[in-house]
Scaffold this motif. Sequence first.
Motif, PDB file in Angstrom:
ATOM      1  N   GLU A  78       0.829  -1.215   0.000  1.00 24.45           N
ATOM      2  CA  GLU A  78       0.000   0.000   0.000  1.00 24.45           C
ATOM      3  C   GLU A  78       0.860   1.261   0.000  1.00 24.45           C
ATOM      4  O   GLU A  78       0.628   2.182  -0.797  1.00 24.45           O
ATOM      5  N   ALA A  79       1.861   1.292   0.897  1.00 26.53           N
ATOM      6  CA  ALA A  79       2.719   2.479   0.959  1.00 26.53           C
ATOM      7  C   ALA A  79       3.616   2.587  -0.266  1.00 26.53           C
ATOM      8  O   ALA A  79       3.844   3.682  -0.794  1.00 26.53           O
ATOM      9  N   GLY A  80       4.129   1.446  -0.739  1.00 27.55           N
ATOM     10  CA  GLY A  80       5.018   1.456  -1.892  1.00 27.55           C
ATOM     11  C   GLY A  80       4.338   1.946  -3.152  1.00 27.55           C
ATOM     12  O   GLY A  80       4.926   2.713  -3.935  1.00 27.55           O
ATOM     13  N   VAL A  81       3.105   1.537  -3.373  1.00 27.36           N
ATOM     14  CA  VAL A  81       2.370   2.000  -4.550  1.00 27.36           C
ATOM     15  C   VAL A  81       2.053   3.492  -4.422  1.00 27.36           C
ATOM     16  O   VAL A  81       2.105   4.229  -5.412  1.00 27.36           O
ATOM     17  N   ALA A  82       1.765   3.953  -3.207  1.00 24.60           N
ATOM     18  CA  ALA A  82       1.528   5.386  -2.999  1.00 24.60           C
ATOM     19  C   ALA A  82       2.785   6.193  -3.322  1.00 24.60           C
ATOM     20  O   ALA A  82       2.713   7.258  -3.950  1.00 24.60           O
ATOM     21  N   VAL A  83       3.952   5.683  -2.912  1.00 24.04           N
ATOM     22  CA  VAL A  83       5.220   6.349  -3.211  1.00 24.04           C
ATOM     23  C   VAL A  83       5.448   6.400  -4.717  1.00 24.04           C
ATOM     24  O   VAL A  83       5.795   7.450  -5.281  1.00 24.04           O
ATOM     25  N   ALA A  84       5.254   5.266  -5.390  1.00 17.78           N
ATOM     26  CA  ALA A  84       5.475   5.205  -6.833  1.00 17.78           C
ATOM     27  C   ALA A  84       4.516   6.124  -7.575  1.00 17.78           C
ATOM     28  O   ALA A  84       4.899   6.807  -8.541  1.00 17.78           O
ATOM     29  N   ALA A  85       3.264   6.158  -7.138  1.00 11.11           N
ATOM     30  CA  ALA A  85       2.268   7.005  -7.800  1.00 11.11           C
ATOM     31  C   ALA A  85       2.613   8.486  -7.639  1.00 11.11           C
ATOM     32  O   ALA A  85       2.463   9.273  -8.582  1.00 11.11           O
ATOM     33  N   ALA A  86       3.063   8.869  -6.452  1.00  8.82           N
ATOM     34  CA  ALA A  86       3.428  10.268  -6.225  1.00  8.82           C
ATOM     35  C   ALA A  86       4.637  10.657  -7.065  1.00  8.82           C
ATOM     36  O   ALA A  86       4.697  11.768  -7.618  1.00  8.82           O
ATOM     37  N   ARG A  87       5.601   9.746  -7.182  1.00  3.56           N
ATOM     38  CA  ARG A  87       6.757  10.022  -8.034  1.00  3.56           C
ATOM     39  C   ARG A  87       6.330  10.198  -9.484  1.00  3.56           C
ATOM     40  O   ARG A  87       6.828  11.087 -10.191  1.00  3.56           O
ATOM     41  N   ARG A  88       5.429   9.345  -9.960  1.00  6.97           N
ATOM     42  CA  ARG A  88       4.934   9.457 -11.338  1.00  6.97           C
ATOM     43  C   ARG A  88       4.254  10.801 -11.558  1.00  6.97           C
ATOM     44  O   ARG A  88       4.421  11.439 -12.602  1.00  6.97           O
ATOM     45  N   SER A  89       3.481  11.227 -10.584  1.00  5.43           N
ATOM     46  CA  SER A  89       2.785  12.510 -10.699  1.00  5.43           C
ATOM     47  C   SER A  89       3.772  13.667 -10.789  1.00  5.43           C
ATOM     48  O   SER A  89       3.615  14.581 -11.614  1.00  5.43           O
ATOM     49  N   THR A  90       4.810  13.634  -9.956  1.00  8.92           N
ATOM     50  CA  THR A  90       5.824  14.688  -9.991  1.00  8.92           C
ATOM     51  C   THR A  90       6.585  14.678 -11.308  1.00  8.92           C
ATOM     52  O   THR A  90       6.843  15.738 -11.896  1.00  8.92           O
ATOM     53  N   ALA A  91       6.949  13.483 -11.771  1.00  9.61           N
ATOM     54  CA  ALA A  91       7.667  13.385 -13.044  1.00  9.61           C
ATOM     55  C   ALA A  91       6.828  13.959 -14.178  1.00  9.61           C
ATOM     56  O   ALA A  91       7.337  14.653 -15.064  1.00  9.61           O
ATOM     57  N   GLY A  92       5.534  13.686 -14.160  1.00 11.23           N
ATOM     58  CA  GLY A  92       4.649  14.247 -15.174  1.00 11.23           C
ATOM     59  C   GLY A  92       4.570  15.757 -15.095  1.00 11.23           C
ATOM     60  O   GLY A  92       4.558  16.449 -16.117  1.00 11.23           O
ATOM     61  N   ALA A  93       4.511  16.279 -13.876  1.00  9.71           N
ATOM     62  CA  ALA A  93       4.467  17.732 -13.693  1.00  9.71           C
ATOM     63  C   ALA A  93       5.749  18.389 -14.166  1.00  9.71           C
ATOM     64  O   ALA A  93       5.731  19.465 -14.773  1.00  9.71           O
ATOM     65  N   LEU A  94       6.894  17.735 -13.908  1.00 10.41           N
ATOM     66  CA  LEU A  94       8.176  18.274 -14.373  1.00 10.41           C
ATOM     67  C   LEU A  94       8.224  18.321 -15.896  1.00 10.41           C
ATOM     68  O   LEU A  94       8.678  19.301 -16.492  1.00 10.41           O
ATOM     69  N   ALA A  95       7.763  17.253 -16.515  1.00  9.47           N
ATOM     70  CA  ALA A  95       7.795  17.188 -17.977  1.00  9.47           C
ATOM     71  C   ALA A  95       6.912  18.253 -18.602  1.00  9.47           C
ATOM     72  O   ALA A  95       7.211  18.782 -19.677  1.00  9.47           O
ATOM     73  N   ALA A  96       5.828  18.600 -17.917  1.00  4.39           N
ATOM     74  CA  ALA A  96       4.883  19.570 -18.462  1.00  4.39           C
ATOM     75  C   ALA A  96       5.258  21.013 -18.159  1.00  4.39           C
ATOM     76  O   ALA A  96       4.658  21.933 -18.694  1.00  4.39           O
TER      77      ALA A  96
END
Length: 260
Positions: A78-96
């Motif tokens: 549960e915590a690991g997927v939350a960490v991965a999802a938050a990282r994906r969101s940040t990476a997307g924001a950086l790219a945009a």
Amino acid sequence: AFAEELAFVWLTPAQDRLFVEGAGERRRFLDRMTLAHDAAHARAASDYETAMRQRQRLLDERSRDEAWLDALERAMAEAGVAVAAARRSTAGALAAAAVSGEDHAFPAADIALEGELEAALAYAPAADVEDEFAARLKAGRRADAEAGRALVGPHRSDFLVAHRANGRAARLCSTGEQKALLIGLVLANARALALRARAAPLILLFDEIAAHLDEDRRAALYDIVDRLAFPGFMTGADRTLFDAWGDRAQHFTVEAGGVA
């Protein structure tokens, strides 16, 4: 709790080797940027690390407490997927939100996350990824016990950066290009935060930021930071490196334990 009231984005000389150091340094760099977007990220990362350590202790002791192992692996999932999802969101924001000066002083970067959970979240719902991760942890208990560590999870992910214009991985770029890419990423993160509503104010911290930049890049950096309109602090040993700020910034001298 502090991150819910005030967010910081910073860059120091110690980070200059980010692209040639191990993956752990890049994960921590990405996690610090993610924390500015989502204060809950720190708790998820802490919960994951705690559950992982407790599970490894049981494995090292050859514990047969299946129920406790199952519970810890579910907590990791549960915590690991939350960490991965938050990282994906940040990476997307950086790219945009790539930021560069008018003369392209800070090159745009192509970024990617290298990690099994991050990849799985692109194709499956978080609940399914959690179930699959928990199942893999259970199946891998013997291997993890022998290795002395969990062999899968977001603690093994990497943050990959490439110079968009020439296509080279950041680790293969020149020292100057790496510095420019790093500054560009930090500015992109600040820009991404500026584009969204935040309850917590953001403060930019740049230590010795101007020492290794030429005059044009320094001026471009100051213009970008000025346009972002966040409170910012820059430090340096040479007063003249900040001349391009003109009267847009306050200047302080720290000497003999005092500030003037």
